[in-house]
Every structure is written in structure tokens, then in C-alpha cells.
Design a protein around this motif. Structure first.
Motif, mmCIF file in Angstrom:
data_model
loop_
_atom_site.group_PDB
_atom_site.id
_atom_site.type_symbol
_atom_site.label_atom_id
_atom_site.label_comp_id
_atom_site.label_asym_id
_atom_site.label_seq_id
_atom_site.Cartn_x
_atom_site.Cartn_y
_atom_site.Cartn_z
ATOM 1 N N PHE A 258 7.098 -2.183 -4.083
ATOM 2 C CA PHE A 258 5.819 -2.161 -4.141
ATOM 3 C C PHE A 258 5.152 -1.087 -3.011
ATOM 4 O O PHE A 258 4.460 -0.133 -3.394
ATOM 5 C CB PHE A 258 5.334 -3.673 -3.451
ATOM 6 N N GLY A 289 -3.559 -2.716 6.294
ATOM 7 C CA GLY A 289 -2.717 -2.747 5.312
ATOM 8 C C GLY A 289 -2.059 -1.077 4.845
ATOM 9 O O GLY A 289 -2.430 -0.943 3.595
ATOM 10 N N GLY A 290 -1.702 -0.561 5.835
ATOM 11 C CA GLY A 290 -1.393 0.876 5.668
ATOM 12 C C GLY A 290 -0.253 0.836 4.783
ATOM 13 O O GLY A 290 0.141 2.020 4.475
ATOM 14 N N LEU A 313 1.713 -6.589 6.851
ATOM 15 C CA LEU A 313 2.439 -7.938 7.114
ATOM 16 C C LEU A 313 3.700 -7.478 7.886
ATOM 17 O O LEU A 313 4.416 -6.512 7.658
ATOM 18 C CB LEU A 313 2.552 -8.417 5.919
ATOM 19 N N VAL A 316 6.618 -5.871 5.811
ATOM 20 C CA VAL A 316 6.285 -4.475 5.581
ATOM 21 C C VAL A 316 6.488 -3.462 6.804
ATOM 22 O O VAL A 316 6.796 -2.398 6.613
ATOM 23 C CB VAL A 316 4.882 -4.324 4.925
ATOM 24 N N GLY A 338 0.944 -8.191 11.432
ATOM 25 C CA GLY A 338 -0.006 -9.204 11.544
ATOM 26 C C GLY A 338 -0.641 -9.400 10.305
ATOM 27 O O GLY A 338 -0.293 -9.278 9.109
ATOM 28 N N ASP A 339 -1.993 -10.130 10.318
ATOM 29 C CA ASP A 339 -2.320 -10.539 8.953
ATOM 30 C C ASP A 339 -3.788 -10.106 9.085
ATOM 31 O O ASP A 339 -4.625 -10.790 10.085
ATOM 32 C CB ASP A 339 -2.253 -12.119 8.771
ATOM 33 N N MET A 340 -4.341 -9.423 8.411
ATOM 34 C CA MET A 340 -5.749 -9.028 8.645
ATOM 35 C C MET A 340 -6.870 -9.808 7.993
ATOM 36 O O MET A 340 -7.894 -9.700 8.395
ATOM 37 C CB MET A 340 -6.121 -7.658 7.864
ATOM 38 N N LEU A 341 -6.365 -10.859 7.405
ATOM 39 C CA LEU A 341 -7.247 -12.043 7.081
ATOM 40 C C LEU A 341 -7.694 -12.972 8.322
ATOM 41 O O LEU A 341 -8.725 -13.692 8.338
ATOM 42 C CB LEU A 341 -6.806 -12.861 6.004
ATOM 43 N N HIS A 359 -9.320 -4.955 -3.365
ATOM 44 C CA HIS A 359 -9.112 -5.488 -4.765
ATOM 45 C C HIS A 359 -8.109 -6.461 -4.533
ATOM 46 O O HIS A 359 -8.012 -7.546 -5.489
ATOM 47 C CB HIS A 359 -8.583 -4.337 -5.426
HETATM 48 C C1 SAM Z 1 -1.943 -1.973 -2.171
HETATM 49 S S1 SAM Z 1 -1.308 -1.688 -0.865
HETATM 50 C C2 SAM Z 1 -1.941 -0.511 -0.092
HETATM 51 C C3 SAM Z 1 -1.207 0.345 0.836
HETATM 52 C C4 SAM Z 1 -1.906 1.467 1.762
HETATM 53 N N1 SAM Z 1 -3.186 1.299 2.339
HETATM 54 C C5 SAM Z 1 -2.090 2.671 0.725
HETATM 55 O O1 SAM Z 1 -3.114 2.890 0.225
HETATM 56 O O2 SAM Z 1 -0.916 3.184 0.339
HETATM 57 C C6 SAM Z 1 -1.789 -3.119 -0.026
HETATM 58 C C7 SAM Z 1 -1.227 -3.198 1.442
HETATM 59 O O3 SAM Z 1 -1.619 -4.401 2.329
HETATM 60 C C8 SAM Z 1 -0.668 -5.030 2.988
HETATM 61 N N2 SAM Z 1 -1.420 -6.488 3.128
HETATM 62 C C9 SAM Z 1 -1.529 -7.565 2.210
HETATM 63 N N3 SAM Z 1 -2.099 -8.489 2.629
HETATM 64 C C10 SAM Z 1 -2.139 -8.264 3.890
HETATM 65 C C11 SAM Z 1 -2.720 -8.965 5.183
HETATM 66 N N4 SAM Z 1 -3.200 -10.073 4.948
HETATM 67 N N5 SAM Z 1 -2.778 -8.498 6.534
HETATM 68 C C12 SAM Z 1 -2.136 -7.177 6.567
HETATM 69 N N6 SAM Z 1 -1.828 -6.444 5.389
HETATM 70 C C13 SAM Z 1 -1.655 -6.894 4.114
HETATM 71 C C14 SAM Z 1 0.240 -4.899 2.075
HETATM 72 O O4 SAM Z 1 1.439 -5.237 2.517
HETATM 73 C C15 SAM Z 1 0.313 -3.781 1.681
HETATM 74 O O5 SAM Z 1 0.980 -2.697 2.444
#
Ligand code: SAM
Ligand code: FES
Length: 451
Positions: A258, A289-290, A313, A316, A338-341, A359
Motif C-alpha cells: 500500500f 497520514g504521511g 499508524l 507504517v 499515532g491515530d489522527m482520529l 476519502h
Molecule cells: C492513502 S495513504 C496517503 C499517504 C500520503 N499522504 C500520500 O499521499 O502519499 C493514507 C495514509 O494514511 C494513514 N492512516 C490511515 N488511517 C490513519 C489514522 N487513523 N491515523 C494516522 N494515519 C492513518 C495510512 O497509514 C496511510 O499512510
């Protein structure tokens, strides 16, 4: 009026398999050859090359016309290209052996072709035949599945410099007969070539699908292969209104694939985003969510004064750290698991980024993230959201609409959203100067400012 010294029209019409057409006779190779040769000769815009649809002379294809003289060429082969360019375009002397100037025969053939075409359409209409467009849409999974399986089995790497089905079967530890069936399908799809019982990679497959190639996309594409399993649950997801958990979601390869898939796209887009957002006055960035860190890495490389913090997460973050280390910007980019939520975002950020994040979440979750992000911004700081953005009626653009389905099968309550929705969350969160920045490619930015 003719704005160009020469204007070339090359028929590239595609037709169902077995029906004669210029494309089946190699029109695209001729077209590419003409383009290359015209560029190489440096005509400086005096020569325009344009593709066109069927001219009703399909048995004689590839067919092309050169204006303003109206010289028609037929049976044009890639080997004719240098003569057409070198003789006709450079010295104004048409290539006699390729010219077709029997006007009455051409007209008769074209009219007859048109009549046949209309009769065939009428017969299909009367018989209630499924239109090709629908049939192709419905069976589109077949080529897709062949390529995904080839990627999963790493067949293109196993083909290497060329091999037969048995050798390839041994290399990937699969049944030779079945491997042969798949290899033949890949030849039919134009991803391999075959001579006798020997299969070879096309230049395209060798470049994009073979391990060790600089432009190998296989790791990222395996994410698409993983997603396939989710899409198989669409019918049930529509009934339930949310995703149907499947065992592939917890496979060990899921997360690396992913993140690799995201990295492939994001690293190419990141410089455009940095340019659109700018770095003037920017010191601290929070990248929610980088993922692979592609955007933080690009900001760090663009400006040595910028420091980025990536929140992602726990599973990741080690992957992120590796991408950041390889990019050589570890001193400027730090990670937080961490958890951005749920987590507090901190404070004093000049930019908070949400690239390809919204999304994944519901409207309520996004509004909550936007509100907490606003509190974490420094005065004058900006919340920058990048996503596929739906048209107001939610039925286009097609990639954003289909991505919404992807989120239906892959998340609890995610979806693609419209500009109106993003803007309303920004405003509800207390951000001002909300505007959209259109970018080349499938996603745009929505930016709001903390005043
Ligand atoms: C679609 S990817 C986008 C990654 C990056 N921003 C990019 O555009 O290349 C979504 C990212 O959000 C992270 N993610 C999903 N849920 C999350 C949460 N609750 N807290 C932190 N990160 C989260 C995923 O692990 C993933 O790295
Ligand atoms: S397909 Fe080219 S002339 Fe008909």
C-alpha cells in the motif's frame, strides 16, 4: 486556409478483433515513427501530425493523407516513415510507390464500407445484440486479472531475457501448462512477444514490471492486486452499506504494498504540490497520514528551513522512516506513531497537510479532523487538503467516482467528496480564504487559512 506547411492525418481507428483496421495493421507504430522523425528533423511547428478515425479504406491500411496537397498513402509501414519525412516533407516530393490516387476506386470503396457499416449496425440493432461498448466494460476484468496475476507471480521478471513456458513455470514454481495459457494471453494483450515457443518481454514490460529495472512499478501495483479482493465484495458491501472485511486485509504484504503504491504516485506529484502551496514563511509542517513521506520529503528538499512531522499508524512509521532516510532528509523530517482520529495534533504549524486522506473517512470524521487541525495551526497557517474531487452532482470525473466505490469496499464510511463538501468542512472548522487550486492530474488542492 492551412496553418501548417504540411498537415498529416494518420488513421488509427481500432476495430473488433478480426475486422481489418489501420490500427491492426500497425498504424500506431507508423504514427510514433512519424512523430519521432518529424521531431528529429526540427520542422519547428511547420508540420502537424494528427490521428483520425476510419476513412473507409481499411483493407488498404494503414492509410494516411498529407495536406495541403491531399496526397493519400496506403499500406504505410514503419520502414516507410523516413522516406515520407525525408522526401515528402523535407523536399516536397511525395513517395510515389505509396501514393494511392485512384480517386474513383477510393470513393467507391469508402462508400461501400459506409454502407456495410450501416447495414451491420442495423442488423445488430434488430437482433438486440449487446453493444461492444457494454460487452467490453463487462469483461474488462479479464485483461486486468491476467496482468495482476502475472505481477503477483512476478512472471515478467521470470521471463527475463526470454524463456519458454516450462522454464518460466519452473522459475515461478507453477504448472507449465497453465503458465503457457497465461503467457499466451499476455502476448495477446501486448505485454509479451512470442517467437516459436519462446516468450520475451516487450520494452514496456521490461521497463515497468521487471525487478531491478529503474522504473519498475511492480511493488506499487501489487497494492492494486490486493485491492482486487476487496472489489469482489462490492455486491455485499452495497447491501451492507460498508466494507466487508476479508483476510487479505491482514496479510503481511498489505501495508508495504500500500505504502509503495502511494509512494510511486506521490513522489511524482509532490514537487507540483510544493510549488502550488509555496514555502515562503513556512517553518513547521504537520503531514497527517504521511505514508511514505513523499510530500514531507519534497517540502524538506525544497527548503532547508522547513521541518516536517509525519503522523501515521504505528505499523507504517518504520516504513516511513526508511523512505525518509533514503531521501537523505532525516534531519528535517520526524515521525510520530499515532491515530489522527484521536490524537492531539500539537500546535504552531504553518501548514497541516491531508494528502489522499479525507476519502478514507466519513463526513463527521473529516469535520472533526479539520476542527482539530485548525486548533493546531499557527496564526496565518494553512490547512492543505489534496484529494480526488467530485463534480457537484457526484457523477464525475469518472476516476473520482470509481475511487468512491474503492472506498466503499475498502473502508467503514469513506468516499470521494465534492468541493462544496470540503469547503463546508473548512468553513465550519473556522478557516477562511478557502479556495481550490487545480493541479495537473487527477487530484486538486483545497486550502483554508487560520486567521
Ligand atoms: C492513502 S495513504 C496517503 C499517504 C500520503 N499522504 C500520500 O499521499 O502519499 C493514507 C495514509 O494514511 C494513514 N492512516 C490511515 N488511517 C490513519 C489514522 N487513523 N491515523 C494516522 N494515519 C492513518 C495510512 O497509514 C496511510 O499512510
Ligand atoms: S480503419 Fe483506417 S481506413 Fe478504416
Amino acid at each position: 486556409m492551412e496553418p501548417f506547411r504540411f498537415h498529416l492525418f494518420v488513421c488509427t481507428q481500432q476495430k473488433p478483433e478480426g475486422v481489418p483496421s489501420c490500427s491492426a495493421n500497425g498504424a500506431f507504430t507508423v504514427l510514433n515513427g512519424l512523430d519521432r522523425e518529424i521531431q528529429a528533423c526540427g520542422f519547428g511547428g511547420d508540420v502537424q501530425l494528427t490521428t483520425c478515425g476510419c476513412m473507409g479504406l481499411c483493407d488498404e491500411g494503414p492509410v494516411m493523407v498529407v495536406y495541403p496537397e491531399g496526397v493519400w498513402y496506403r499500406h504505410v509501414q514503419p520502414s516507410d516513415v523516413s522516406e515520407i519525412v525525408g522526401q515528402h516533407l523535407l523536399y516536397g516530393k511525395p513517395v510515389d510507390r505509396l501514393i494511392w490516387n485512384d480517386a474513383s476506386a477510393m470513393k467507391a470503396m469508402s462508400i461501400e464500407h459506409g454502407e456495410h457499416f450501416r447495414q451491420a449496425l442495423a442488423a445488430r440493432e434488430k437482433a438486440g445484440t449487446l453493444p461492444d461498448r457494454l460487452s467490453d466494460l463487462i469483461r474488462a476484468y479479464m485483461p486486468s486479472r491476467c496482468i495482476l496475476t502475472a505481477l503477483e507471480l512476478d512472471i515478467f521478471t521470470a521471463v527475463g531475457g526470454g524463456a519458454n513456458a516450462e522454464q518460466i513455470g519452473t522459475r515461478i514454481q507453477a504448472n507449465a501448462r497453465a503458465v503457457g495459457v497465461l503467457l499466451n494471453a499476455l502476448v495477446a494483450l501486448g505485454l509479451l512477444s512470442k517467437s516459436g515457443d519462446h516468450y520475451s518481454n516487450t520494452p514496456e514490460s521490461a521497463r515497468f514490471f521487471v525487478q531491478g529495472s529503474k522504473d519498475n512499478h511492480r511493488d506499487g501495483l501489487l497494492h492494486t492486486a490486493n485491492i482486487w479482493h476487496r472489489w469482489s465484495t462490492l455486491t455485499e458491501a452495497v447491501r451492507r452499506g460498508t466494507r466487508v472485511p476479508i483476510y487479505q486485509d491482514s496479510s503481511p504484504e498489505w501495508t508495504p504494498n500500500f505504502i509503495a503504491g502511494m509512494q510511486r504516485n506521490s513522489k511524482d506529484r509532490a514537487p507540483t504540490v510544493v510549488k502550488a502551496v509555496g514555502t515562503t514563511g513556512v517553518r513547521r509542517i504537520l503531514d497527517l497520514g504521511g505514508g511514505s513521506g513523499a510530500y514531507s520529503i519534497a517540502f524538506a528538499k525544497a527548503c532547508p528551513d522547513v521541518n516536517c512531522e509525519i503522523l501515521d499508524l504505528p505499523e507504517v512509521v518504520p516504513l516511513t522512516a526508511e523512505y525518509v532516510r533514503k531521501a537523505g532528509v532525516a534531519a528535517q523530517v520526524t515521525m510520530r506513531a499515532g491515530d489522527m482520529l484521536r490524537d492531539n495534533f500539537g500546535s504552531g504549524f504553518d501548514i497541516i497537510m491531508l494528502n489522499a486522506i479525507c476519502h478514507m473517512f466519513s463526513e463527521e470524521q473529516n469535520l472533526d479532523i479539520f476542527c482539530r487541525a485548525r486548533q493546531a495551526l499557527a496564526p496565518n497557517g494553512r490547512l492543505v487538503v489534496q484529494d480526488f474531487i467530485l463534480d457537484p452532482d457526484m457523477t464525475g470525473p469518472q476516476h473520482a467516482v470509481l475511487f468512491s466505490v474503492n472506498m466503499l469496499v475498502g473502508t467503514e464510511a469513506g468516499a470521494s467528496y465534492s468541493e462544496v463538501e470540503f469547503t463546508s468542512w473548512m468553513k465550519a472548522a473556522g478557516l477562511t480564504e478557502v479556495h481550490r487550486i487545480k493541479l495537473p492530474g487527477p487530484s486538486d488542492l483545497i486550502v483554508g487559512r487560520m486567521k
